[in-house]
Scaffold this active site. Sequence first.
Site, PDB file in Angstrom:
ATOM      1  N   HIS A  82       0.644  -1.101   0.108  1.00 35.81           N
ATOM      2  CA  HIS A  82      -0.009   0.116  -0.162  1.00 35.81           C
ATOM      3  C   HIS A  82       0.960   1.215   0.007  1.00 35.81           C
ATOM      4  O   HIS A  82       0.601   2.096  -0.656  1.00 35.81           O
ATOM      5  CB  HIS A  82      -0.726   0.072   1.352  1.00 35.81           C
ATOM      6  CG  HIS A  82      -1.776  -0.910   1.537  1.00 35.81           C
ATOM      7  ND1 HIS A  82      -2.467  -1.016   2.601  1.00 35.81           N
ATOM      8  CD2 HIS A  82      -1.910  -1.960   0.752  1.00 35.81           C
ATOM      9  CE1 HIS A  82      -3.382  -2.059   2.510  1.00 35.81           C
ATOM     10  NE2 HIS A  82      -2.722  -2.892   1.582  1.00 35.81           N
TER      11      HIS A  82
ATOM     12  N   GLU B 245      -0.287 -10.962 -20.121  1.00 39.02           N
ATOM     13  CA  GLU B 245       0.604 -10.872 -19.026  1.00 39.02           C
ATOM     14  C   GLU B 245       1.200 -12.091 -18.609  1.00 39.02           C
ATOM     15  O   GLU B 245       2.332 -12.299 -17.785  1.00 39.02           O
ATOM     16  CB  GLU B 245       0.218  -9.896 -17.710  1.00 39.02           C
ATOM     17  CG  GLU B 245      -1.083 -10.384 -17.207  1.00 39.02           C
ATOM     18  CD  GLU B 245      -1.337  -9.321 -15.994  1.00 39.02           C
ATOM     19  OE1 GLU B 245      -0.725  -8.720 -15.541  1.00 39.02           O
ATOM     20  OE2 GLU B 245      -2.782  -9.454 -15.447  1.00 39.02           O
TER      21      GLU B 245
HETATM   22  C1  PEP Z   1       1.474  -5.705 -15.303  1.00 40.04           C
HETATM   23  O1  PEP Z   1       1.482  -6.689 -14.746  1.00 40.04           O
HETATM   24  O2  PEP Z   1       2.489  -5.060 -15.882  1.00 40.04           O
HETATM   25  C2  PEP Z   1       0.442  -4.687 -14.660  1.00 40.04           C
HETATM   26  C3  PEP Z   1       0.330  -3.640 -15.313  1.00 40.04           C
HETATM   27  O3  PEP Z   1      -0.151  -5.173 -13.664  1.00 40.04           O
HETATM   28  P1  PEP Z   1       0.253  -5.210 -12.042  1.00 40.04           P
HETATM   29  O4  PEP Z   1       1.618  -4.206 -11.921  1.00 40.04           O
HETATM   30  O5  PEP Z   1      -0.905  -4.414 -11.421  1.00 40.04           O
HETATM   31  O6  PEP Z   1       0.478  -6.601 -11.792  1.00 40.04           O
HETATM   32 MG    MG Z   2       0.190  -7.751 -13.825  1.00 32.87          MG
END
Ligand code: PEP
Ligand code: MG
Length: 763
Positions: free
Chosen positions: A363, A604
Amino acid sequence: MLDALRRIVQAVNAADDLQSALDIMVQRIAQVMGVEVCTVYLKDFESGRLVMMANQGFNPKLVGVVSLAEDEGLVGVVARREEPLNLDNAEKHPSYFYLEGIGEELYHSFLGVPIIHQRRLQGVLVVQQKDSRRFDEDEEAFLVTMSAQLAGVIAHAKATGAIGGKNRQRDPSRSAEFTGIPGAPGIAMGTAVLVIPEADLYAVPSRPCEDIDTEVAFFFQCLQAVREDITAIKDRLQDKLAKEEQALFDVYLSMLDDRALGLEIEGRIREGEWAQGALAQVVISHIRTFESMEDAYLKERATDVKDLGRRVLAYLQTANTRDIEYPERTILVGEELTASIMAEVPREKLAGLVSVRGSSNSHVAILARAMGVPTIMGAVDLPFTQVEGAQLVLDGYNGIVHYNPAKELYARFEAIYAEQQELSKGLESLRNEPSETLDGRRLPLWVNTGLMADVARSIDHGAEGVGLYRTEIPFLLRERFPSEEEQRVIYREQLQAFSPLPVTMRTLDIGGDKSLPYFPIEEENPFLGWRGIRVTLDHPEIFLVQVRAMLKASVGMDNLRIMLPMISNVPELEEALELIYRAHDELVDEGVNAKLPPIGVMVEVPAAVYQAREMARRVDFLSVGSNDLTQYLLAVDRNNARVADLYHSLHPAVLRALNDVAQAAQAEGKPVGICGELAGDPGAAILLLAMGYDMLSMNASSLLKVKSVIRSQTLAGAKTLLEQALAQESSVDVKELVRDAMIAAGVDKMLQPAMGEKLRPKR
Ligand code: PEP
Ligand code: MG
């Protein structure tokens, strides 16, 4: 053997400082292996010499005095070759080097192993014997294992020792550098203010005591208060416990006696330590002693001592709460900083944050990014209890804490800091300029958000939309799942703030390192476990409520887009789509005039790269999550400082994957964006532009830098650069290529500053 090894490591770990750690090490190893001599040489990084730091068996006066160059003697051979050397007759070896006065000539057999931490030689560990025999395989393997385990302990103790040592006062003349994980970008310079969590013995800093007699009296008063508490508990439980169980409380009371623990702690206070520090140091050393005992019953006593220690500490702390006068440029340092602690410091005084634990998704890091406060997370080697009042420089781009930096380094940082401030001011004029290349190709720049604090900055920087609204952030800040209505209100606020610009809301992405306090997910391997869409598909009730809230929130504005995280196969996507359609149908049946928004998939996971076309066919847009995609393609934990230098966002494999995704989306006629950190890297933006990405979504603070780089390029030039980049074999080569292109275009100022020399050699 394993047991012996464990016990040695435990004892070394419990040592107060580097010297005692090394002394324990040589004594115990000599004892367990039954050898006559055991020595640790440590490398002095300034002179390059190997200094005898601890020894068992030679003349003790030589410790700290004898040293060897790296090309001298058998120890030098071990250091140079970085491999073990096992000899039955040391003096016959061509590199044998006779050191006057040690008495080494008496010892014929020699076994030396290098001590290496994170690829860097720390020193050499040697055992020697009088009789001429080769150490057997078991012995060699034991010493190698020992050295590998102790290397980390030594490196940590050295880092701690670099600024004074666990139980000693800080030495203000020393400088040191600690590596963590970048939490929020930027440079910060200021004075460390330590956050002490209540009644945490391990977080108590060492501080001098001003008035010894008053401090001692105060300590005994608190000790007495705890004795009274324990007596009261004992009385209360009198008829509920058997006689022998009640006796336990008598043990506690005797531990708390003025003449037992009390006397020891008083001694420390009289040496000049404040009561809290004295208590913590004495109690922790007793906890360690109990913990290292064989007997299970005695081992358990560690918990009792800890509990009693905490009780006394709580009394000392209530009476000792300080009214903090925050320095002009405060750098908050703590074992585990929280968003609420951060909020206690007036914003104009808060320069930076350092947390020993936590990751870029904690956080506090999320909030820090939203507020633009440079932050370093996961600085595990930082002896945080020692840094109060010290001058720190944070390099939030590279995740490095500079403790008390030398004058020249400080001046360099000041110059970079001033340059950065200047740069941001200079970029403000670009706010209303289009994000387009010299030959007219538009590349819209969007922002990533999560808190309302992000919104103002984003609009200020001329964002054209929200490419990623991380819905888990409002979830993280609560004590239970927010209700549908609560969510609707939060989402509407975001949609309204940007209306008519589009806002891409990602469905709940928890798991991995993002766990909700009220929905803990504990797994051995969380990044490969139950996270993102996997959790919400298993809990359709959570997913449906969230989608309903999003759809309701968008009524009348229609600028919502919904995005699905962590999709790794087509059925998963279809299931999620079905649920969204169902939520929409339900609302229509209920008479809510919500439109079905564009739906997208995050790419991803490597599997999604290879099925990007199948995914694109089923949705309205794709968006690459480069943070996770890089982590999964390279098998490098994005939050592990130990492998941070292997996390190469411009790795050729990552580039090729990004290029493939763009082509897949184009082949299906669907727009494709990117919302990982890479989108905010001005150099990478040139390559993404050339690949044909339709939108880049980033932290607001990167937006104007990226825009200025886009405006310095032509699409044709970017395509040539991409072609060259895709032909490179390593990320270093790609980076150089991009850097050269930026220099040629006169925008190299936008390159992320790489100021701190990393402690480890580059991989
Ligand atoms: C990522 O994985 O690039 C993304 C934007 O999501 P997070 O960073 O919230 O996992
Ligand atoms: Mg991600």
